[in-house]
Design a protein around this motif. Structure first.
Motif: not given
Length: 505
Positions: A88-92
């Motif tokens: 999820a890091w890439r979206y956050w």
């Protein structure tokens, strides 16, 4: 769910040309009002069948509106930087700030659908991804985001007719991508899993809009009108959740007035010789564990919380002293900046997560929402009450990706705090450590004790337990912190060794 998108919707050019100018003007006006109010971000998720007009529609929206206030993000293959962190890091890190719009292609839905269609995983993993995306979107909406989800659809017949027409046209055959051909092969599977995802994730706070993609005029006007109506409604409401009433009772004090912190033995101490011997032993152990090749599969996060003057800084220094400065990063958490306030609460912590093999120390952490923000009234009760489950979600997600999370509450008694405050005021080079806020917080000692009890009750999980550190004696506290980190690393290595063995067999 997709049947209604196969009616054969169409709008003639004359009607389209007549309606577009007013729609464009209203969309621009709403966009500038959004920027002016800066109350919430807009997130637009684009999914669906290849060739159903996803790219063309977004290109048109960029023409109709001010593209400087729209961030178009495409998530294709993960980069090395992204692979080293939780999924999820890439979206956050790409979320739009309040007052801006973000359009996400290849988002979390695309990833889960492609993975399932390609057979990379089975239904239970898809269901887990669906649940995670639901919780993520609920959290974004609770933080104020306005989410539009569009599924652009073509029936199998419509898709084949489009591919044939393009393939037969030498001027336009270049518009067929390898993904188009691939999807024509897997169409039935893609639609089957697509319907499952849409059915499970269309919620009142973030519903799906299925758009038939055959007629360009129809789909463009439809998307434009849905966006306009949603924006205008949100901009004129005083809150995005006017009916959101906190029905849950606030946590109450224990009937016998006892608190978890009462169970700590604050008389525990180490004499100087024992301290020096144990400290160097634990530092050497820590240094070796961080260089262990198994650390390449993990990252380490340590969150330090505690009473003012409990010795967090000293404990952090002893931990860091065991390592090469290139192995770790210390993140001091103060009041959020303007940029941070324009994002969901957990955004600033997601951004600071370490890559595999690295270590991040948070000097104060995401627990500020259920401690200082709760006690000082910086956020309404509804926000800090839901923060417990959001924090548990956050820690579960990052733990599943290989991040080892250790959390410390350094506890001292009221008298020890008073003595340390007075000592700080007398020593010139320590005076900067004591502020008016520290004295003011002391008056709220009992309220903070209650909040700490609630925090540990609600967020000390099997995945990410709290360690309460008896910190009246700084030496004892420093050694306990290091020993806890070392145990956490060794347990994680043992688990991953067992997992690796299992996969071999």
């Amino acid at each position: 769910m997709f049947e209604s998108a196969e009616i054969g919707h169409a709008i003639d050019k004359e009607t389209y040309d007549a309606e577009v100018p007013a729609l464009r003007e209203a969309l621009l006006e709403a966009q500038y009002e959004l920027q002016q109010q800066k109350r919430f971000p807009v997130i637009i998720l684009i999914n669906g069948i290849e060739g159903a007009g996803k790219g063309e529609t977004i290109k048109l929206l960029n023409e109709w509106m001010d593209p400087r206030l729209i961030e178009v993000r495409t998530f294709d293959q993960q980069t090395d930087e992204e692979l080293a962190r939780p999924p999820a890091w890439r979206y956050w890190r790409m979320l739009p700030a309040k007052g801006r719009m973000g359009i996400f292609f290849g988002n979390w839905y695309s990833q889960m659908l492609q993975g399932r269609v390609n057979g990379d995983f089975k239904d239970p993993v898809l269901d887990q991804a669906i649940n995670q995306s639901e919780r993520f979107e609920k959290m974004l909406c609770d933080e104020g985001a306005l989410i539009f989800k569009f599924w652009f659809h073509l029936s199998k017949k419509q898709m084949k007719a489009r591919l044939k027409a393009l393939a037969d046209d030498p001027l336009h055959s270049w518009r067929i991508s390898p993904l188009d051909w691939q999807q024509s092969e897997t169409y039935d599977k893609f639609v089957k899993y697509g319907e499952r995802v849409l059915r499970r994730t269309s919620r009142d706070y973030a519903p799906w809009h299925v758009i038939e993609g055959v007629d360009a005029h129809y789909r463009s006007l439809t998307v434009g009108k849905i966006l306009l109506e949603g924006l205008q409604n949100a901009l004129t409401r005083s809150s995005l959740h006017p009916d959101k009433v906190n029905a849950a009772p606030l946590p109450t004090q224990a009937v016998d007035q006892m608190n978890l912190l009462d169970s700590l033995d604050l008389t525990l101490r180490l004499d100087k010789d024992d301290y020096e011997e144990q400290l160097i032993t634990e530092q050497a152990r820590f240094s070796g564990l961080m260089r262990d090749k198994r650390m390449r599969r993990h990252a380490l996060v340590a969150a330090f919380e505690g009473n003012d003057a409990a010795g967090k800084g000293g404990a952090i220094r002893r931990v860091a002293a065991a390592l090469d400065p290139r192995q770790y990063n210390i993140v001091p958490i103060a009041a959020p900046t303007e940029d941070e306030r324009a994002q969901p609460y957990l955004w600033r912590f997601w951004r600071q997560l370490p890559a595999k093999g690295k270590f991040t120390i948070f000097d104060r952490s995401w627990y500020g929402r259920v401690l200082v923000e709760r006690i000082e009234g910086f956020c309404p009760p509804a926000d800090w009450l839901r923060a417990y489950s959001e924090i548990n979600d956050f820690e579960e997600q990052i733990s599943q990706s290989g991040i080892i999370v250790v959390k410390f509450w350094l506890a001292i008694d009221k008298q020890t705090q008073l003595e340390r405050f007075q000592a700080r005021e007398e020593i010139p080079f320590k005076r900067f450590k004591i502020t008016e806020d520290d004295w003011r917080n002391r008056d709220k000692w009992d309220a903070y004790r209650g909040a700490v009890g609630d925090m540990v009750d609600r967020t000390s999980t099997e995945i990410s337990p709290w360690t309460l550190v008896e910190a009246n004696d700084k030496r004892w506290a420093r050694v306990k912190v290091l020993r806890t980190i070392n145990r956490a690393l060794e347990e994680a290595f043992e688990k991953s060794d067992k997992k690796a063995k299992k996969h071999k067999h």
